[in-house]
Enzyme design. Sequence first.
Site, short mmCIF file in Angstrom:
data_model
loop_
_atom_site.label_atom_id
_atom_site.label_comp_id
_atom_site.label_asym_id
_atom_site.label_seq_id
_atom_site.Cartn_x
_atom_site.Cartn_y
_atom_site.Cartn_z
N ALA A 92 4.55 24.86 11.19
CA ALA A 92 3.39 25.52 11.80
C ALA A 92 3.36 25.29 13.30
O ALA A 92 3.17 26.23 14.08
CB ALA A 92 2.10 25.01 11.15
N GLY A 123 11.38 25.68 -1.12
CA GLY A 123 11.71 26.88 -0.35
C GLY A 123 10.47 27.57 0.17
O GLY A 123 9.40 26.99 0.30
N GLU A 162 9.28 28.94 -9.28
CA GLU A 162 8.61 27.66 -9.46
C GLU A 162 7.32 27.87 -10.24
O GLU A 162 6.94 29.00 -10.57
CB GLU A 162 8.34 26.99 -8.10
N HIS A 207 1.93 16.08 -6.62
CA HIS A 207 3.15 16.67 -7.15
C HIS A 207 3.48 15.99 -8.46
O HIS A 207 3.44 14.76 -8.56
CB HIS A 207 4.31 16.51 -6.16
N ARG A 222 0.35 22.98 -10.84
CA ARG A 222 0.68 21.59 -10.56
C ARG A 222 -0.39 20.60 -11.02
O ARG A 222 -0.09 19.51 -11.48
CB ARG A 222 0.94 21.40 -9.07
N HIS A 253 0.58 14.72 -2.65
CA HIS A 253 1.58 15.59 -2.03
C HIS A 253 1.03 16.49 -0.94
O HIS A 253 1.65 16.62 0.12
CB HIS A 253 2.20 16.46 -3.14
N ARG A 277 -2.81 24.52 -4.53
CA ARG A 277 -1.79 25.32 -3.83
C ARG A 277 -0.70 25.81 -4.77
O ARG A 277 -0.17 25.05 -5.58
CB ARG A 277 -1.15 24.47 -2.72
#
Length: 493
Positions: A11, A45, A110, A224, A268, A328, A363
């Site tokens: 960012a 990724g 994922e 995570h 997750r 995470h 997320r």
Amino acid sequence: MNVIVVGSGIAGLTAALHAHESGHVVTLVTKGALGDGSTGFAQGGVAGVYGAGDSAQRHARDTMDAGAGLSDEAAVSILVAEGAARIAELITRGVAFDRSPDGQLLLGREAAHSHARIVHAGGDATGAAISRALSYAVRDTDITIVEEAFLVDLMIVDGVARGIRTLIDGASGELDADAVILATGGAGHLYAHTTNPAGTTGDGIAAALRAGAAVADLEFVQFHPTILDSSPAFLISEAVRGEGATLIDSDGRRFMFDVHPDGELAPRDVVSRAIARQAAAQGSPVRLDATMLGTTMLARRFPTIDRVTRERGFDWAREPIPVTPAAHYLMGGIVTDLDGRTSIPGLFAVGEVARTGVHGANRLASNSLLEGAVFGARAAAALVAPAPATASTPVRAWRDDILPSNHLAALPFSRAALQQLMWDHVGLLRTDEGLAHAREVIRAWRAGLDASHSVADHEDANLLLLADETVSAALRRTESVGAHFREPALIGV
């Protein structure tokens, strides 16, 4: 304009490059060396390349679903609409994403993604490839780079962000600017177990809080699911499960389908809680079984993970490996509009430090690098159009309105003690009693903390401020949603 960018992950680097290319005078300030931070550790990724049967609209739907309905629809629409351009830009800047023999980008899948749409580099070294390429690009310009500089506070003049205060080699300093872009990452080191590098101590959010900026959603901390159960913490990418690896209990049985119809590819938060509960019930770590993928495929697709697991004494091509969740990613942060503007004129926030609204309560995997690139570019473009001043009330650095009880005031503070307190009571599984206890202890520690002088002192103060705000947000949100899970009694993790 003179612009300061604080932070050098995807960012910050993207914002700095775009601001420079728009003609602004840019100074990039980073806590460690250029390119340090969480970006370089990202394995999976960047989501956003759509194959047959896939689309930006499907990506948006998956993002909203993963966010438990709390994602901002406008922000998500921008993320998926502008993602392709930012991925193309990364390629132009030298990121060599993995390709098939005929030159097509290889796409991975994922958890919670309905299609394979994630580009990766070096198999499982995407973040390192991005960090390296963007750092080279920044060094190839006349952007001023200030490394090993700690952000102490923002300089607010007449309600407008006009620079930053720093600590460099023990010396205090000030840097003036017409605008400040914070890209300082999250606060993973609030917790005893985290995937984050050592510098992620919430410095940018804490500085913004002290300046009076609005923050939101700090209760939404993503854990995570699969960290190798071996010290130090090492992440086993979700892409491994995307390729077919399974989670098994001590009897070798897959248990995720007992919890969610998507099994190992559930969101997750669901997978992390299931692993924690299963490990507690059986008294031993859950294991990740990737043996069906074979030695050759694991080494080719996940070379970094393959190397590290073998260095730690595990042959994951022949036997399942023990895994555990760890803190995470922070979904909340400094509230921004769709161009990175915060509630303080002249102050922008991008990346994990920002609460854009994209992630909602949880997320979606591989959306973080995409968000950093998309909103980093948008913030730089918005520098020519500052928002009008708005009134704000600074948050006090010390909670003198909270009187700690005597027994809690006597408890010694240490960063390790704070991290364990957060892990036990403000982690995967939360209760009213545990949250209230954590807040009382944290406020007792804050009331007794000495003035900050060293970087470590400032980090401790920032972590305590963030801990206080996080637990308070968790207490206010009484329902369970996404990564914020309330239950009647604690379950040991």
